[in-house]
Scaffold this active site. Structure first.
Site, PDB file in Angstrom:
ATOM      1  N   ARG A 139    -105.121 -53.607  62.521  1.00  0.00           N
ATOM      2  CA  ARG A 139    -104.354 -52.907  61.484  1.00  0.00           C
ATOM      3  C   ARG A 139    -103.734 -51.621  62.034  1.00  0.00           C
ATOM      4  O   ARG A 139    -103.197 -50.800  61.281  1.00  0.00           O
ATOM      5  CB  ARG A 139    -105.268 -52.616  60.293  1.00  0.00           C
ATOM      6  CG  ARG A 139    -104.549 -52.488  58.947  1.00  0.00           C
ATOM      7  CD  ARG A 139    -105.486 -52.632  57.767  1.00  0.00           C
ATOM      8  NE  ARG A 139    -106.677 -51.823  57.875  1.00  0.00           N
ATOM      9  CZ  ARG A 139    -106.776 -50.552  57.451  1.00  0.00           C
ATOM     10  NH1 ARG A 139    -105.752 -49.957  56.895  1.00  0.00           N
ATOM     11  NH2 ARG A 139    -107.905 -49.901  57.583  1.00  0.00           N
ATOM     12  N   LYS A 140    -103.789 -51.448  63.342  1.00  0.00           N
ATOM     13  CA  LYS A 140    -103.199 -50.270  63.993  1.00  0.00           C
ATOM     14  C   LYS A 140    -101.710 -50.529  64.216  1.00  0.00           C
ATOM     15  O   LYS A 140    -101.260 -50.859  65.306  1.00  0.00           O
ATOM     16  CB  LYS A 140    -103.909 -49.982  65.315  1.00  0.00           C
ATOM     17  CG  LYS A 140    -105.376 -49.608  65.142  1.00  0.00           C
ATOM     18  CD  LYS A 140    -106.074 -49.440  66.472  1.00  0.00           C
ATOM     19  CE  LYS A 140    -107.546 -49.093  66.282  1.00  0.00           C
ATOM     20  NZ  LYS A 140    -108.265 -48.993  67.569  1.00  0.00           N
TER      21      LYS A 140
END
Length: 298
Positions: A139-140
């Site tokens: 989710r970066k």
């Protein structure tokens, strides 16, 4: 899945239109003085790939120029391996509209293709090590650009991992601290997940991993383990809980990825696929009807 079919996963055109509209508004929130230089006459431009990699981002490229009343014709399909210098597409429309979309479209395509290229390299390295598990992103992602980056992962052959907070109940170290321990955190997560979502727990030791599995975790994330620590821990955990999936993450790069591949590792997630993937080099060049000049590679 075939790369060309991945466009079916994307939200409806109205959503893509809103997304690209925000990009265009960012680049041109007011007066565009250069439009007086180019004029509005009918023009055509060639899209050139000037670095090797995997082509990704066609639906977004199309949406940008659709918004500007231009038409795109592709010569290569999504997911193609690019060998520079390659003529990838042509765009036709009013000159000032072509140039208004140029930088936004190139930025998006360069970034999306760079992520797809890094993902493809990671999957190739994993398969070369004889490992058949899932190489995944994280989710970066860049705020406002997640849809493009997650799509790029898929074109490159990697798994996107959870798209947002609602895609999986991920219990991270801070959740454990806030809840007062692993067991309490997992119990609360299981209640929240009900039967519709899986629960994954980030663990920093074998003890935490066992506690998480005993409490009902579906997946255990072994975070920031060195390879020599990761594989023994995963072996013990799988022996006790064979149905619990094991994910490895933290500090994994294209160079050291094979060291993290093992028979008891189900998923390897890599933040660098979206955080550190080099952008590919593309250019969009207007040309006269007679010929489209091949750009130089610097």
């Amino acid at each position: 899945m075939d790369a060309e079919g991945l466009a079916l996963l994307l939200p409806p055109p109205v959503t893509l239109a809103a997304l690209v509209d925000s990009w265009l508004r960012e680049d041109c929130p007011g007066l565009n003085y250069a439009a007086l230089v180019s004029g509005a006459g009918p023009s055509q431009a060639a899209l050139w790939a000037k670095s090797p990699g995997v082509l990704a981002g066609q639906p977004f490229f199309d949406a940008i120029f659709t918004q500007l009343n231009c038409q795109v014709s592709w010569f290569l399909p999504e997911g193609s391996k690019l060998v520079p210098v390659a003529r990838v597409a042509e765009v036709r429309g009013p000159a000032h509209r072509l140039l208004l979309g140029e930088r936004v479209a190139l930025n998006m395509l360069a970034r999306c293709s760079g992520i797809a290229s890094a993902a493809a390299a990671a999957v190739e390295a994993a398969r070369g090590a004889g490992w058949t598990g899932h190489v995944a992103g994280t989710r970066k992602t860049t705020p406002g650009f997640r849809l493009v980056e997650k799509y790029g992962l898929l074109v490159g052959g990697a798994a996107s991992h959870r798209y947002d907070l609602g895609g999986l109940v991920m219990v991270k170290d801070n959740h454990v601290v806030a809840a007062g321990g692993v067991e309490k955190a997992v119990r609360a997560a299981r209640q929240a997940a009900d039967f519709t979502l899986k629960v994954e727990v980030e663990c920093s030791s074998l003890q935490e991993a066992v506690q998480a599995a005993e409490a009902g975790a579906d997946l255990v994330l072994l975070d920031n383990f060195k390879p020599e620590e990761l594989h023994p821990t995963a072996t013990v955990l799988k022996a006790q809980f064979p149905s619990v999936a094991v994910e490895a993450s933290g500090g994994i790069t294209l160079d050291n990825l094979p060291q993290f591949c093992g028979p008891h590792i189900d998923v390897i997630s890599m933040g660098m696929l979206t955080q550190a993937a080099p952008a590919l080099d593309f250019s969009l060049k207007l040309f006269a009807k007679e010929a489209a000049p091949v750009p130089k590679i610097h």
